[in-house]
Design an enzyme around this catalytic site. Structure first.
Site, PDB file in Angstrom:
ATOM      1  N   LYS A 158       0.845  -1.194   0.000  1.00 17.13           N
ATOM      2  CA  LYS A 158       0.000   0.000   0.000  1.00 17.13           C
ATOM      3  C   LYS A 158       0.879   1.242   0.000  1.00 17.13           C
ATOM      4  O   LYS A 158       1.973   1.224   0.576  1.00 17.13           O
ATOM      5  CB  LYS A 158      -0.876   0.024   1.261  1.00 17.13           C
ATOM      6  N   GLY A 164      -7.973   4.962   0.684  1.00 14.83           N
ATOM      7  CA  GLY A 164      -9.106   4.873  -0.231  1.00 14.83           C
ATOM      8  C   GLY A 164      -8.840   4.023  -1.458  1.00 14.83           C
ATOM      9  O   GLY A 164      -9.560   4.120  -2.440  1.00 14.83           O
ATOM     10  N   GLU A 200       1.286  -5.439   4.171  1.00 16.33           N
ATOM     11  CA  GLU A 200       0.462  -6.104   5.192  1.00 16.33           C
ATOM     12  C   GLU A 200       0.054  -7.480   4.688  1.00 16.33           C
ATOM     13  O   GLU A 200       0.000  -7.715   3.482  1.00 16.33           O
ATOM     14  CB  GLU A 200      -0.850  -5.322   5.415  1.00 16.33           C
ATOM     15  N   LYS A 201      -0.293  -8.349   5.604  1.00 13.27           N
ATOM     16  CA  LYS A 201      -0.974  -9.600   5.255  1.00 13.27           C
ATOM     17  C   LYS A 201      -2.269  -9.221   4.545  1.00 13.27           C
ATOM     18  O   LYS A 201      -2.975  -8.302   4.974  1.00 13.27           O
ATOM     19  CB  LYS A 201      -1.271 -10.367   6.551  1.00 13.27           C
ATOM     20  N   HIS A 208     -15.556  -4.238   6.456  1.00 14.64           N
ATOM     21  CA  HIS A 208     -15.009  -2.925   6.787  1.00 14.64           C
ATOM     22  C   HIS A 208     -15.821  -2.358   7.945  1.00 14.64           C
ATOM     23  O   HIS A 208     -16.999  -2.059   7.792  1.00 14.64           O
ATOM     24  CB  HIS A 208     -15.076  -2.009   5.562  1.00 14.64           C
ATOM     25  N   GLU A 288      -6.487   2.295   8.843  1.00 11.18           N
ATOM     26  CA  GLU A 288      -6.140   3.714   8.751  1.00 11.18           C
ATOM     27  C   GLU A 288      -7.107   4.583   9.539  1.00 11.18           C
ATOM     28  O   GLU A 288      -8.148   4.102   9.991  1.00 11.18           O
ATOM     29  CB  GLU A 288      -6.045   4.187   7.286  1.00 11.18           C
ATOM     30  N   ASN A 290      -9.201   8.377   9.631  1.00 16.42           N
ATOM     31  CA  ASN A 290      -9.648   9.587   8.948  1.00 16.42           C
ATOM     32  C   ASN A 290      -9.893  10.679   9.976  1.00 16.42           C
ATOM     33  O   ASN A 290     -10.581  10.459  10.967  1.00 16.42           O
ATOM     34  CB  ASN A 290     -10.929   9.316   8.164  1.00 16.42           C
ATOM     35  N   ARG A 292     -11.598  13.491   9.947  1.00 19.78           N
ATOM     36  CA  ARG A 292     -12.696  14.400   9.587  1.00 19.78           C
ATOM     37  C   ARG A 292     -14.025  13.823  10.062  1.00 19.78           C
ATOM     38  O   ARG A 292     -14.087  12.663  10.496  1.00 19.78           O
ATOM     39  CB  ARG A 292     -12.753  14.523   8.057  1.00 19.78           C
ATOM     40  N   VAL A 295     -19.203  11.038   5.938  1.00 19.91           N
ATOM     41  CA  VAL A 295     -20.535  11.022   5.318  1.00 19.91           C
ATOM     42  C   VAL A 295     -21.529  10.264   6.204  1.00 19.91           C
ATOM     43  O   VAL A 295     -22.654  10.716   6.427  1.00 19.91           O
ATOM     44  CB  VAL A 295     -20.474  10.354   3.922  1.00 19.91           C
TER      45      VAL A 295
HETATM   46  C1  MV4 Z   1      -6.817  -4.288   2.694  1.00 22.80           C
HETATM   47  C2  MV4 Z   1      -7.599  -5.351   2.186  1.00 22.80           C
HETATM   48  C3  MV4 Z   1      -7.210  -6.635   2.512  1.00 22.80           C
HETATM   49  N1  MV4 Z   1      -6.123  -6.858   3.272  1.00 22.80           N
HETATM   50  N2  MV4 Z   1      -5.742  -4.563   3.440  1.00 22.80           N
HETATM   51  C4  MV4 Z   1      -9.027  -0.756   0.400  1.00 22.80           C
HETATM   52  C5  MV4 Z   1      -9.078   0.692   0.698  1.00 22.80           C
HETATM   53  C6  MV4 Z   1      -8.133   0.936   1.806  1.00 22.80           C
HETATM   54  N3  MV4 Z   1      -8.722   1.828   2.761  1.00 22.80           N
HETATM   55  C7  MV4 Z   1      -7.844  -0.392   2.403  1.00 22.80           C
HETATM   56  N4  MV4 Z   1      -8.386  -1.369   1.498  1.00 22.80           N
HETATM   57  C8  MV4 Z   1      -8.187  -2.692   1.698  1.00 22.80           C
HETATM   58  N5  MV4 Z   1      -7.121  -3.009   2.463  1.00 22.80           N
HETATM   59  C9  MV4 Z   1      -5.415  -5.807   3.719  1.00 22.80           C
HETATM   60  N6  MV4 Z   1      -4.331  -6.039   4.473  1.00 22.80           N
HETATM   61  C10 MV4 Z   1      -8.730  -5.036   1.433  1.00 22.80           C
HETATM   62  C11 MV4 Z   1      -9.033  -3.706   1.177  1.00 22.80           C
HETATM   63  C12 MV4 Z   1     -10.227  -3.468   0.428  1.00 22.80           C
HETATM   64  C13 MV4 Z   1     -11.310  -2.818   1.025  1.00 22.80           C
HETATM   65  C14 MV4 Z   1     -11.272  -2.351   2.342  1.00 22.80           C
HETATM   66  C15 MV4 Z   1     -12.344  -1.709   2.904  1.00 22.80           C
HETATM   67  C16 MV4 Z   1     -13.501  -1.540   2.168  1.00 22.80           C
HETATM   68  C17 MV4 Z   1     -13.581  -1.983   0.896  1.00 22.80           C
HETATM   69  C18 MV4 Z   1     -12.485  -2.611   0.292  1.00 22.80           C
HETATM   70  C19 MV4 Z   1     -12.571  -3.069  -1.026  1.00 22.80           C
HETATM   71  C20 MV4 Z   1     -11.508  -3.693  -1.595  1.00 22.80           C
HETATM   72  C21 MV4 Z   1     -10.328  -3.872  -0.876  1.00 22.80           C
END
Ligand code: MV4
Length: 462
Positions: A158, A164, A200-201, A208, A288, A290, A292, A295
């Site tokens: 990442k 995002g 990350e793994k 989420h 992570e 945010n 702010r 929404v």
């Molecule tokens: C991830 C993940 C799987 N494993 N990290 C996408 C946006 C960013 N905020 C973090 N994201 C992701 N990180 C690890 N280690 C999968 C996603 C991800 C995702 C995360 C939250 C909401 C929707 C998503 C859609 C696709 C991938």
């Protein structure tokens, strides 16, 4: 307390901040672009100043124009809303130098959380659970290979300056690593001017889940529980709810306490959201933060009875958590809330749909809330975010909130432009959604099923 606040935003969130100010007896200054002359945030603010042409880069994102409007009108504070300048540490700094209170955390804290790898290490140091991953940024593909071997494939790289979803690559085997690492680095450098990557793994089917926090300027931070945000498409959330079916009281308590300790240590103030991924075992891992108001803040407001935007203003004015939030509201949560984001988009193709709204009927009744700046005969300009309304329902339990949402969606009429209302009707009627059976890949599966149904001649519920 502030006498006058400028709102550096537009649309429903600008109106939401105006509502909070009116209830606090604070007068308001709206700023607007040439495309927003006839919008409701201009109409309901006490004063309004045009800050430039339609494109955001020349108006809502134009820091000198926003600061000039603030100085001319003599405001004491600026509320940035979400998006636009809300997580811009430089803007928060310019506000400080101009002796205008930025309603949000301190610039250094915004900057820390903007560097995702630093935020991760800060959470790790305070015992907030994180995913197995690299310590700090990774210098080369060779170093990445060493980390990946330790973490075990699949892994994800990442962008440290990202968030995002941009500048991310999933790596499933060492043979793919060099190419994917280099392309992520190039993409991150181009998008954010900073190619730093961390690892990350990778979680295949995460949920989420995010926690709402509030901090005062006297070192106290409180957690207000979680929101479930897995129903999204291409990193755009479509529907959120609180509580999450997968978070029990014990997990909510444990994570909440760790966040309170960690963020008060950092000196976090004002509203914030801490994002987690839930793995298949039901464990939460920080990804992570945010800095702010988000929404989807209304779902937390509905289950806690706390006005988060009023809280932001009172906290920025130096008030203490203990003064503004009754103890019962800090601890107690009641019922269930769901939010559907109504976007001006085609409900199947997701192409933006700007234009004039011909008919607009908003549902009401017990447990129904609509946050919007749209109105009949109003124009949705093509320059901005496609969110035109948020439909929020509250019920004493999830089923009541769902049934209320289904009848409210039936009664929500928008003509003249396309909206995502028909898509929400489909989601709310889906057995997997109703059973709480979903993760971040849910929409991909639902849209594929809808595509099949269309090939067999079915249509979205009207
Ligand atoms: C991830 C993940 C799987 N494993 N990290 C996408 C946006 C960013 N905020 C973090 N994201 C992701 N990180 C690890 N280690 C999968 C996603 C991800 C995702 C995360 C939250 C909401 C929707 C998503 C859609 C696709 C991938």
């Amino acid at each position: 307390m502030f006498k006058k606040i400028l709102i550096a935003n537009r649309g429903e969130i600008a109106l939401r901040v105006i509502c909070a100010c009116k209830e606090l007896g604070i007068s308001t200054v709206a700023v607007y672009s040439d495309a927003d002359r006839n919008s409701l945030h201009v109409r309901f603010a006490d004063e309004a100043i045009c800050i430039g042409p339609p494109r955001s880069s020349e108006s809502y994102l134009n820091i000198p124009a926003v600061i000039s409007a603030a100085e001319i009108t003599g405001v004491e504070a600026i509320h940035p809303g979400y998006g636009l300048l809300s997580e811009n540490a430089n803007f928060a700094e310019v506000c400080e130098t101009s002796h205008i209170k930025f309603i949000g955390p301190r610039p250094e804290v915004i900057r820390l959380m903007g560097e995702k790898e630093k935020a991760r290490q800060a959470m790790k140091g305070a015992n907030v659970p994180i995913l197995p991953g690299s310590d700090g940024v990774i210098g080369s593909p060779e170093e990445a290979a060493e980390w990946a071997a330790k973490i075990v494939y699949p892994v994800i790289v990442k962008a440290s300056a990202g968030g995002g979803g941009r500048g991310m690559r999933v790596i499933r085997a060492e043979s793919e690593l060099e190419n994917l690492f280099n392309s992520a680095q190039t993409e991150a450098a181009a998008a954010f001017g900073n190619g730093n990557l961390y690892m990350e793994k990778f979680i295949e089917r995460p949920r989420h889940i995010e926690f709402q926090v509030l901090g005062d300027e006297h070192g106290r931070v409180i957690s207000l529980g979680e929101r479930e945000c897995s129903i999204q498409r291409r990193h755009q959330k479509l529907l959120e709810e609180s509580p999450s079916l997968k978070v029990n009281d014990e997990l909510r308590q444990t994570i909440g306490k760790k966040l309170e300790d960690c963020l008060s240590e950092i000196g976090y103030s004002n509203a914030g959201t801490v994002e987690f991924l839930m793995d298949e075992d039901g464990s939460l891992h920080f990804i992570e933060m945010n800095t702010r108001i988000q929404v989807e803040h209304p779902v937390t407001e509905m289950v806690t009875s706390i006005d988060l935007v009023k809280s932001q203003i009172l906290l920025a004015a130096g008030q203490k958590i203990a003064e503004i939030i009754p103890k019962l509201d800090r601890k107690g949560r009641r019922g269930h809330a769901i939010e559907c984001r109504i976007n001006a988009e085609h409900p199947e193709k997701f192409t933006p749909s700007a234009g004039k709204i011909r008919a607009f009927n908003v549902p009401g009744g017990l447990g129904v809330r609509v946050d919007t700046a749209a109105y009949a005969e109003g124009v949705i300009p093509p320059y901005y975010d496609s969110l035109i309304a948020k439909l929020i329902t509250f019920g004493s339990n999830r089923n009541e909130a769902i049934m209320r949402m289904r009848r409210a969606l039936e009664m929500f009429i928008v003509e003249g432009i396309h909206t995502t209302i028909p898509l929400h009707r489909r989601i709310l009627a889906d057995a997997d959604f109703q059973a709480g059976n979903f993760d971040t890949k849910y929409m991909e599966r639902l849209l594929a099923r809808m595509q099949q149904e269309r090939e067999q001649g079915a249509e979205l519920p009207a």
